[in-house]
Scaffold this active site. Structure first.
Site, PDB file in Angstrom:
ATOM      1  N   HIS A 128       0.833  -1.204   0.000  1.00  0.00           N
ATOM      2  CA  HIS A 128       0.000   0.000   0.000  1.00  0.00           C
ATOM      3  C   HIS A 128       0.863   1.247   0.000  1.00  0.00           C
ATOM      4  O   HIS A 128       1.958   1.243   0.582  1.00  0.00           O
ATOM      5  CB  HIS A 128      -0.968   0.007   1.185  1.00  0.00           C
ATOM      6  CG  HIS A 128      -0.311   0.004   2.544  1.00  0.00           C
ATOM      7  ND1 HIS A 128       0.015   1.155   3.210  1.00  0.00           N
ATOM      8  CD2 HIS A 128       0.061  -1.005   3.370  1.00  0.00           C
ATOM      9  CE1 HIS A 128       0.552   0.860   4.390  1.00  0.00           C
ATOM     10  NE2 HIS A 128       0.605  -0.463   4.503  1.00  0.00           N
TER      11      HIS A 128
ATOM     12  N   ASP B 128      -0.620   4.280   0.902  1.00  0.00           N
ATOM     13  CA  ASP B 128      -1.177   5.251   1.853  1.00  0.00           C
ATOM     14  C   ASP B 128      -0.467   5.120   3.202  1.00  0.00           C
ATOM     15  O   ASP B 128       0.125   4.077   3.513  1.00  0.00           O
ATOM     16  CB  ASP B 128      -2.699   5.078   2.017  1.00  0.00           C
ATOM     17  CG  ASP B 128      -3.111   3.670   2.486  1.00  0.00           C
ATOM     18  OD1 ASP B 128      -2.519   2.691   1.995  1.00  0.00           O
ATOM     19  OD2 ASP B 128      -4.005   3.578   3.338  1.00  0.00           O
TER      20      ASP B 128
ATOM     21  N   GLU C 180      -5.262   1.006   2.707  1.00  0.00           N
ATOM     22  CA  GLU C 180      -4.963  -0.096   3.624  1.00  0.00           C
ATOM     23  C   GLU C 180      -5.115   0.384   5.065  1.00  0.00           C
ATOM     24  O   GLU C 180      -5.553  -0.363   5.929  1.00  0.00           O
ATOM     25  CB  GLU C 180      -3.531  -0.609   3.410  1.00  0.00           C
ATOM     26  CG  GLU C 180      -3.278  -1.993   4.012  1.00  0.00           C
ATOM     27  CD  GLU C 180      -2.882  -1.961   5.476  1.00  0.00           C
ATOM     28  OE1 GLU C 180      -3.033  -2.992   6.162  1.00  0.00           O
ATOM     29  OE2 GLU C 180      -2.430  -0.909   5.966  1.00  0.00           O
TER      30      GLU C 180
ATOM     31  N   GLU D 108       4.646  -5.938   3.838  1.00  0.00           N
ATOM     32  CA  GLU D 108       4.450  -5.189   5.090  1.00  0.00           C
ATOM     33  C   GLU D 108       5.652  -5.404   6.007  1.00  0.00           C
ATOM     34  O   GLU D 108       6.286  -6.454   5.972  1.00  0.00           O
ATOM     35  CB  GLU D 108       3.194  -5.694   5.816  1.00  0.00           C
ATOM     36  CG  GLU D 108       1.882  -5.316   5.167  1.00  0.00           C
ATOM     37  CD  GLU D 108       1.426  -3.904   5.507  1.00  0.00           C
ATOM     38  OE1 GLU D 108       2.198  -3.149   6.129  1.00  0.00           O
ATOM     39  OE2 GLU D 108       0.298  -3.567   5.116  1.00  0.00           O
TER      40      GLU D 108
HETATM   41 ZN    ZN Z   1       1.213  -1.263   6.316  1.00  0.00          ZN
END
Ligand code: ZN
Length: 377
Positions: free
Chosen positions: A66, A68, A133, A163
Protein backbone atom coordinates in the site's frame (compact mmCIF):
# COMPACT_ATOMS: atom_id res chain seq x y z
CA UNK A 1 22.43 7.17 -3.09
CA UNK A 2 20.81 4.13 -4.67
CA UNK A 3 17.74 3.52 -6.80
CA UNK A 4 15.68 2.05 -3.97
CA UNK A 5 16.64 4.89 -1.62
CA UNK A 6 15.73 7.54 -4.20
CA UNK A 7 12.38 5.92 -4.90
CA UNK A 8 11.54 5.50 -1.19
CA UNK A 9 12.29 9.22 -0.68
CA UNK A 10 10.17 10.21 -3.66
CA UNK A 11 7.24 8.28 -2.19
CA UNK A 12 7.70 9.66 1.33
CA UNK A 13 7.59 13.22 -0.07
CA UNK A 14 4.02 12.57 -1.28
CA UNK A 15 1.49 13.15 1.51
CA UNK A 16 -0.59 10.11 0.68
CA UNK A 17 -2.96 10.03 3.64
CA UNK A 18 -5.64 7.36 3.09
CA UNK A 19 -7.30 7.27 0.58
CA UNK A 20 -5.29 9.90 -1.34
CA UNK A 21 -2.43 8.31 -3.29
CA UNK A 22 -0.95 11.80 -3.88
CA UNK A 23 0.42 10.78 -7.27
CA UNK A 24 2.27 7.67 -6.07
CA UNK A 25 0.40 5.34 -8.43
CA UNK A 26 1.07 7.49 -11.51
CA UNK A 27 4.76 7.70 -10.65
CA UNK A 28 5.10 3.93 -10.14
CA UNK A 29 2.96 2.99 -13.15
CA UNK A 30 5.06 5.21 -15.44
CA UNK A 31 8.23 3.47 -14.22
CA UNK A 32 6.86 -0.04 -14.53
CA UNK A 33 5.41 0.67 -17.98
CA UNK A 34 8.87 1.67 -19.19
CA UNK A 35 10.04 -1.78 -18.10
CA UNK A 36 7.34 -3.53 -20.11
CA UNK A 37 4.72 -4.00 -17.38
CA UNK A 38 1.05 -3.81 -18.29
CA UNK A 39 -0.59 -1.38 -15.84
CA UNK A 40 -4.25 -1.47 -14.96
CA UNK A 41 -5.62 1.37 -12.80
CA UNK A 42 -8.56 0.17 -10.73
CA UNK A 43 -10.21 3.21 -9.22
CA UNK A 44 -13.09 2.66 -6.80
CA UNK A 45 -14.60 5.73 -5.15
CA UNK A 46 -11.70 7.81 -3.85
CA UNK A 47 -9.27 4.89 -3.81
CA UNK A 48 -6.53 4.24 -6.38
CA UNK A 49 -5.41 0.66 -6.95
CA UNK A 50 -2.73 -0.40 -9.41
CA UNK A 51 -2.30 -3.88 -10.89
CA UNK A 52 0.92 -4.10 -12.89
CA UNK A 53 1.87 -7.38 -14.56
CA UNK A 54 4.66 -8.78 -16.70
CA UNK A 55 4.42 -12.05 -18.64
CA UNK A 56 1.35 -14.11 -19.45
CA UNK A 57 2.18 -17.52 -18.04
CA UNK A 58 -0.17 -19.50 -15.85
CA UNK A 59 1.57 -19.40 -12.46
CA UNK A 60 0.99 -15.98 -10.96
CA UNK A 61 3.25 -14.42 -8.33
CA UNK A 62 1.91 -11.15 -6.94
CA UNK A 63 3.64 -8.68 -4.64
CA UNK A 64 1.20 -6.72 -2.51
CA UNK A 65 1.50 -3.39 -0.76
CA UNK A 66 0.00 0.00 0.00
CA UNK A 67 1.09 3.56 -0.69
CA UNK A 68 -1.18 5.25 1.85
CA UNK A 69 0.10 6.24 5.28
CA UNK A 70 -1.42 7.14 8.64
CA UNK A 71 -1.36 10.82 9.72
CA UNK A 72 1.94 12.06 11.13
CA UNK A 73 0.57 13.31 14.45
CA UNK A 74 1.97 16.69 15.64
CA UNK A 75 4.69 17.60 13.13
CA UNK A 76 6.47 19.66 15.81
CA UNK A 77 7.20 16.44 17.72
CA UNK A 78 9.16 14.98 14.80
CA UNK A 79 12.93 15.47 14.75
CA UNK A 80 12.61 16.31 11.04
CA UNK A 81 9.45 17.01 8.99
CA UNK A 82 7.52 13.75 8.43
CA UNK A 83 7.09 14.25 4.68
CA UNK A 84 10.64 15.43 4.10
CA UNK A 85 12.79 12.27 4.10
CA UNK A 86 15.94 12.62 6.21
CA UNK A 87 18.94 10.41 6.94
CA UNK A 88 20.38 10.21 10.44
CA UNK A 89 22.42 7.49 12.19
CA UNK A 90 22.04 5.02 9.36
CA UNK A 91 18.25 5.35 9.19
CA UNK A 92 15.80 6.89 6.74
CA UNK A 93 13.18 8.95 8.60
CA UNK A 94 9.72 9.96 7.42
CA UNK A 95 6.08 8.90 7.57
CA UNK A 96 5.87 5.63 5.63
CA UNK A 97 9.62 4.93 5.87
CA UNK A 98 8.76 1.56 7.47
CA UNK A 99 5.02 1.17 6.75
CA UNK A 100 5.46 0.77 3.90
CA UNK A 101 6.88 3.09 1.27
CA UNK A 102 10.36 1.61 1.57
CA UNK A 103 8.79 -1.82 1.05
CA UNK A 104 6.93 -0.57 -2.02
CA UNK A 105 10.14 0.98 -3.41
CA UNK A 106 11.99 -2.31 -2.79
CA UNK A 107 9.26 -4.35 -4.51
CA UNK A 108 9.31 -2.06 -7.56
CA UNK A 109 13.11 -2.14 -7.85
CA UNK A 110 13.05 -5.93 -7.35
CA UNK A 111 10.50 -6.38 -10.14
CA UNK A 112 12.57 -4.20 -12.46
CA UNK A 113 15.70 -6.20 -11.66
CA UNK A 114 13.85 -9.49 -12.09
CA UNK A 115 12.45 -8.73 -15.57
CA UNK A 116 15.80 -7.29 -16.71
CA UNK A 117 17.52 -10.51 -15.65
CA UNK A 118 14.75 -12.86 -16.82
CA UNK A 119 13.05 -11.19 -19.81
CA UNK A 120 11.43 -14.52 -20.77
CA UNK A 121 10.56 -15.66 -17.27
CA UNK A 122 7.96 -18.34 -16.56
CA UNK A 123 4.48 -17.41 -15.36
CA UNK A 124 3.20 -13.92 -14.61
CA UNK A 125 4.74 -11.54 -12.11
CA UNK A 126 2.60 -8.75 -10.73
CA UNK A 127 2.47 -5.88 -8.27
CA UNK A 128 -0.80 -4.93 -6.60
CA UNK A 129 -0.88 -1.61 -4.76
CA UNK A 130 -3.71 0.19 -3.00
CA UNK A 131 -4.19 3.60 -1.37
CA UNK A 132 -6.69 2.21 1.17
CA UNK A 133 -4.96 -0.10 3.62
CA UNK A 134 -4.74 2.16 6.68
CA UNK A 135 -8.32 3.43 6.50
CA UNK A 136 -11.10 2.28 8.80
CA UNK A 137 -13.12 0.27 6.28
CA UNK A 138 -10.80 -0.85 3.43
CA UNK A 139 -13.92 -1.17 1.28
CA UNK A 140 -12.46 0.12 -1.98
CA UNK A 141 -8.93 -1.22 -1.67
CA UNK A 142 -7.69 -4.79 -2.03
CA UNK A 143 -11.08 -6.13 -0.92
CA UNK A 144 -12.69 -4.62 -4.06
CA UNK A 145 -9.77 -5.59 -6.30
CA UNK A 146 -10.08 -9.19 -5.10
CA UNK A 147 -13.79 -9.15 -6.02
CA UNK A 148 -12.79 -7.86 -9.45
CA UNK A 149 -10.17 -10.64 -9.77
CA UNK A 150 -12.78 -13.18 -8.75
CA UNK A 151 -15.21 -11.91 -11.42
CA UNK A 152 -12.61 -11.76 -14.18
CA UNK A 153 -11.03 -15.09 -13.29
CA UNK A 154 -7.65 -13.55 -12.40
CA UNK A 155 -6.01 -16.22 -10.26
CA UNK A 156 -3.05 -15.71 -7.92
CA UNK A 157 -0.89 -18.65 -6.86
CA UNK A 158 1.58 -16.92 -4.58
CA UNK A 159 1.35 -13.56 -2.85
CA UNK A 160 4.23 -11.82 -1.08
CA UNK A 161 3.02 -9.03 1.20
CA UNK A 162 5.77 -6.46 1.74
CA UNK A 163 4.45 -5.19 5.09
CA UNK A 164 7.04 -4.60 7.81
CA UNK A 165 7.09 -7.90 9.72
CA UNK A 166 10.60 -8.07 11.18
CA UNK A 167 11.19 -7.66 14.93
CA UNK A 168 14.80 -6.62 15.24
CA UNK A 169 16.41 -7.36 11.92
CA UNK A 170 15.47 -8.19 8.38
CA UNK A 171 14.37 -11.81 7.95
CA UNK A 172 13.88 -12.61 11.65
CA UNK A 173 10.09 -12.95 11.42
CA UNK A 174 7.67 -13.76 8.62
CA UNK A 175 3.88 -14.08 8.80
CA UNK A 176 2.45 -17.31 7.44
CA UNK A 177 -1.16 -16.27 7.88
CA UNK A 178 -3.24 -14.05 10.10
CA UNK A 179 -5.96 -14.63 12.62
CA UNK A 180 -9.53 -13.73 11.75
CA UNK A 181 -11.26 -10.83 13.46
CA UNK A 182 -14.95 -10.90 14.37
CA UNK A 183 -16.56 -8.13 16.42
CA UNK A 184 -19.99 -7.78 17.92
CA UNK A 185 -22.06 -5.15 19.67
CA UNK A 186 -24.39 -6.88 22.09
CA UNK A 187 -27.50 -5.27 23.51
CA UNK A 188 -29.20 -6.99 26.43
CA UNK A 189 -32.70 -5.70 27.10
CA UNK A 190 -34.21 -5.61 30.58
CA UNK A 191 -36.98 -3.70 32.27
CA UNK A 192 -36.09 -0.41 33.94
CA UNK A 193 -37.48 0.45 37.35
CA UNK A 194 -36.93 1.43 40.99
CA UNK A 195 -34.23 -0.61 42.79
CA UNK A 196 -36.61 -0.97 45.76
CA UNK A 197 -39.11 -2.93 43.66
CA UNK A 198 -37.12 -5.92 42.30
CA UNK A 199 -40.31 -7.74 41.39
CA UNK A 200 -41.10 -4.99 38.86
CA UNK A 201 -37.71 -4.84 37.08
CA UNK A 202 -35.56 -7.11 34.95
CA UNK A 203 -31.92 -6.20 35.57
CA UNK A 204 -29.84 -6.63 32.36
CA UNK A 205 -26.56 -6.41 34.31
CA UNK A 206 -27.51 -9.31 36.57
CA UNK A 207 -28.80 -11.26 33.60
CA UNK A 208 -25.67 -10.75 31.56
CA UNK A 209 -23.10 -11.41 34.33
CA UNK A 210 -23.30 -15.25 34.33
CA UNK A 211 -23.44 -15.35 30.53
CA UNK A 212 -20.32 -13.16 30.39
CA UNK A 213 -18.56 -15.45 32.85
CA UNK A 214 -19.31 -18.39 30.59
CA UNK A 215 -18.21 -16.55 27.44
CA UNK A 216 -14.94 -15.51 29.11
CA UNK A 217 -14.25 -19.04 30.38
CA UNK A 218 -15.08 -20.84 27.13
CA UNK A 219 -12.23 -22.56 25.31
CA UNK A 220 -13.25 -21.86 21.74
CA UNK A 221 -10.59 -24.06 20.18
CA UNK A 222 -7.02 -25.22 20.81
CA UNK A 223 -5.45 -23.40 17.87
CA UNK A 224 -2.97 -25.45 15.83
CA UNK A 225 0.68 -25.50 14.79
CA UNK A 226 0.70 -21.92 13.46
CA UNK A 227 -2.18 -20.41 15.43
CA UNK A 228 -2.69 -19.72 19.13
CA UNK A 229 -6.14 -20.65 20.51
CA UNK A 230 -8.99 -18.31 19.61
CA UNK A 231 -9.43 -15.49 22.12
CA UNK A 232 -12.58 -13.66 23.18
CA UNK A 233 -12.25 -10.18 24.68
CA UNK A 234 -14.82 -7.65 25.86
CA UNK A 235 -13.57 -4.14 25.13
CA UNK A 236 -16.47 -2.00 26.37
CA UNK A 237 -19.43 -2.54 28.62
CA UNK A 238 -21.99 0.03 29.63
CA UNK A 239 -25.27 0.16 31.49
CA UNK A 240 -26.84 2.39 34.06
CA UNK A 241 -28.49 5.78 34.31
CA UNK A 242 -25.88 7.27 36.62
CA UNK A 243 -28.04 7.21 39.74
CA UNK A 244 -28.18 4.58 42.49
CA UNK A 245 -31.90 3.99 42.66
CA UNK A 246 -32.70 2.99 39.06
CA UNK A 247 -32.22 -0.43 37.51
CA UNK A 248 -31.26 0.26 33.86
CA UNK A 249 -33.40 -0.94 30.97
CA UNK A 250 -30.51 -2.19 28.83
CA UNK A 251 -26.83 -3.07 28.68
CA UNK A 252 -24.39 -2.77 25.79
CA UNK A 253 -21.15 -4.71 25.39
CA UNK A 254 -18.54 -4.59 22.62
CA UNK A 255 -16.49 -7.71 22.11
CA UNK A 256 -14.02 -9.20 19.63
CA UNK A 257 -12.81 -12.63 18.64
CA UNK A 258 -9.28 -13.07 17.23
CA UNK A 259 -9.69 -16.52 15.82
CA UNK A 260 -7.65 -19.34 14.41
CA UNK A 261 -8.38 -21.59 11.44
CA UNK A 262 -9.73 -24.13 13.96
CA UNK A 263 -12.89 -21.96 14.13
CA UNK A 264 -14.95 -20.04 11.59
CA UNK A 265 -16.91 -16.82 11.97
CA UNK A 266 -20.12 -18.81 11.56
CA UNK A 267 -19.21 -21.32 14.29
CA UNK A 268 -18.27 -18.54 16.73
CA UNK A 269 -21.50 -16.65 16.05
CA UNK A 270 -23.55 -19.79 16.62
CA UNK A 271 -21.80 -20.75 19.84
CA UNK A 272 -22.02 -17.20 21.23
CA UNK A 273 -25.74 -17.05 20.55
CA UNK A 274 -26.27 -20.51 22.04
CA UNK A 275 -24.67 -19.35 25.32
CA UNK A 276 -26.80 -16.19 25.43
CA UNK A 277 -29.92 -18.21 24.75
CA UNK A 278 -29.07 -20.75 27.44
CA UNK A 279 -29.03 -17.82 29.89
CA UNK A 280 -32.44 -16.75 28.58
CA UNK A 281 -31.34 -13.26 27.63
CA UNK A 282 -33.46 -10.88 25.60
CA UNK A 283 -30.70 -9.67 23.33
CA UNK A 284 -29.58 -8.53 19.88
CA UNK A 285 -26.08 -8.64 18.34
CA UNK A 286 -24.76 -6.47 15.56
CA UNK A 287 -21.94 -8.62 14.08
CA UNK A 288 -19.03 -7.30 12.05
CA UNK A 289 -16.59 -9.68 10.38
CA UNK A 290 -13.42 -7.85 9.33
CA UNK A 291 -11.71 -10.97 8.05
CA UNK A 292 -11.67 -14.75 8.17
CA UNK A 293 -8.31 -16.25 9.16
CA UNK A 294 -5.95 -17.40 6.44
CA UNK A 295 -3.03 -19.77 6.60
CA UNK A 296 -0.16 -20.87 4.37
CA UNK A 297 0.90 -24.17 5.92
CA UNK A 298 4.36 -25.63 6.13
CA UNK A 299 5.52 -27.32 2.93
CA UNK A 300 3.98 -24.73 0.62
CA UNK A 301 6.29 -23.68 -2.20
CA UNK A 302 6.21 -19.95 -1.40
CA UNK A 303 6.67 -20.45 2.35
CA UNK A 304 9.63 -22.78 1.83
CA UNK A 305 11.14 -20.34 -0.70
CA UNK A 306 10.84 -17.33 1.62
CA UNK A 307 12.34 -19.28 4.54
CA UNK A 308 15.27 -20.39 2.36
CA UNK A 309 15.86 -16.80 1.18
CA UNK A 310 15.87 -15.55 4.80
CA UNK A 311 18.45 -18.18 5.71
CA UNK A 312 20.67 -17.54 2.71
CA UNK A 313 20.44 -13.77 2.25
CA UNK A 314 19.86 -12.63 5.84
CA UNK A 315 21.70 -15.40 7.65
CA UNK A 316 18.84 -15.90 10.10
CA UNK A 317 16.30 -18.60 10.86
CA UNK A 318 12.99 -16.77 10.54
CA UNK A 319 10.31 -17.11 13.18
CA UNK A 320 7.14 -18.13 11.32
CA UNK A 321 3.83 -17.16 12.89
CA UNK A 322 0.40 -15.59 12.48
CA UNK A 323 0.62 -12.85 15.13
CA UNK A 324 -0.32 -9.20 14.93
CA UNK A 325 -3.39 -7.62 13.41
CA UNK A 326 -4.83 -8.72 10.12
CA UNK A 327 -3.53 -7.59 6.70
CA UNK A 328 -4.70 -7.14 3.12
CA UNK A 329 -3.44 -10.68 2.54
CA UNK A 330 -6.84 -11.80 3.90
CA UNK A 331 -8.51 -10.67 0.68
CA UNK A 332 -6.02 -12.42 -1.61
CA UNK A 333 -5.89 -15.77 0.23
CA UNK A 334 -9.52 -16.69 -0.68
CA UNK A 335 -8.50 -16.53 -4.37
CA UNK A 336 -6.54 -19.70 -3.61
CA UNK A 337 -3.20 -17.98 -3.08
CA UNK A 338 -0.45 -18.98 -0.69
CA UNK A 339 0.27 -15.72 1.18
CA UNK A 340 3.51 -14.90 3.04
CA UNK A 341 4.42 -11.54 4.57
CA UNK A 342 8.03 -10.40 4.77
CA UNK A 343 9.43 -6.92 5.15
CA UNK A 344 11.36 -4.39 7.20
CA UNK A 345 11.49 -3.97 10.98
CA UNK A 346 8.17 -2.72 12.34
CA UNK A 347 9.36 -1.15 15.61
CA UNK A 348 8.51 2.46 14.63
CA UNK A 349 5.43 2.05 12.45
CA UNK A 350 2.67 4.64 12.96
CA UNK A 351 4.94 6.44 15.49
CA UNK A 352 6.57 9.86 15.65
CA UNK A 353 10.02 9.60 13.96
CA UNK A 354 9.11 6.47 11.97
CA UNK A 355 12.25 5.11 10.32
CA UNK A 356 13.87 2.25 8.42
CA UNK A 357 17.45 1.01 8.48
CA UNK A 358 19.27 2.21 5.35
CA UNK A 359 21.32 -0.96 5.23
CA UNK A 360 18.19 -3.14 5.31
CA UNK A 361 16.41 -0.93 2.76
CA UNK A 362 19.36 -1.45 0.41
CA UNK A 363 19.22 -5.24 0.93
CA UNK A 364 15.46 -5.66 0.56
CA UNK A 365 15.16 -5.59 -3.28
CA UNK A 366 17.57 -8.54 -3.55
CA UNK A 367 15.38 -10.52 -1.16
CA UNK A 368 12.21 -9.88 -3.16
CA UNK A 369 13.92 -10.55 -6.49
CA UNK A 370 15.45 -13.79 -5.14
CA UNK A 371 11.94 -14.98 -4.18
CA UNK A 372 10.72 -14.14 -7.70
CA UNK A 373 13.78 -15.75 -9.29
CA UNK A 374 13.25 -19.04 -7.44
CA UNK A 375 9.58 -19.24 -8.34
CA UNK A 376 9.53 -17.87 -11.90
CA UNK A 377 13.13 -17.40 -13.03
ZN1 ZN B 1 1.21 -1.26 6.32
Amino acid sequence: MSEVFDLACELIRRRSLTPDDAGCMGLLAARLQRDGFHCEHLRYGEVSNLWATHGRGESVLAFLGHVDVVPSGPESEWSSPPFDPAVRDGNLYGRGAADMKSGVAAMVVALEQFVARHPDHAGTIGLLLTSDEEGPTNLDGVRRVAEHFHETGQGIDWCVVGEPTAKEKLGDLIRVGRRGSLSGVLTVRGVQGHVAYPELVRNPIHQFAPALAELAATRWDDGNADFPPTSFQVSNISAGTGVYNVVPGSLAAHFNFRFSTASTAASLRERTEAILERHALDYAIDWNLSGEPFHSPEGGRLRETVVAVCRELCGVEPEQNTGGGTSDGRFIAPLGAEVIEIGLVNATIHKIDECASLDELERLPAIYSAIAGRLLG
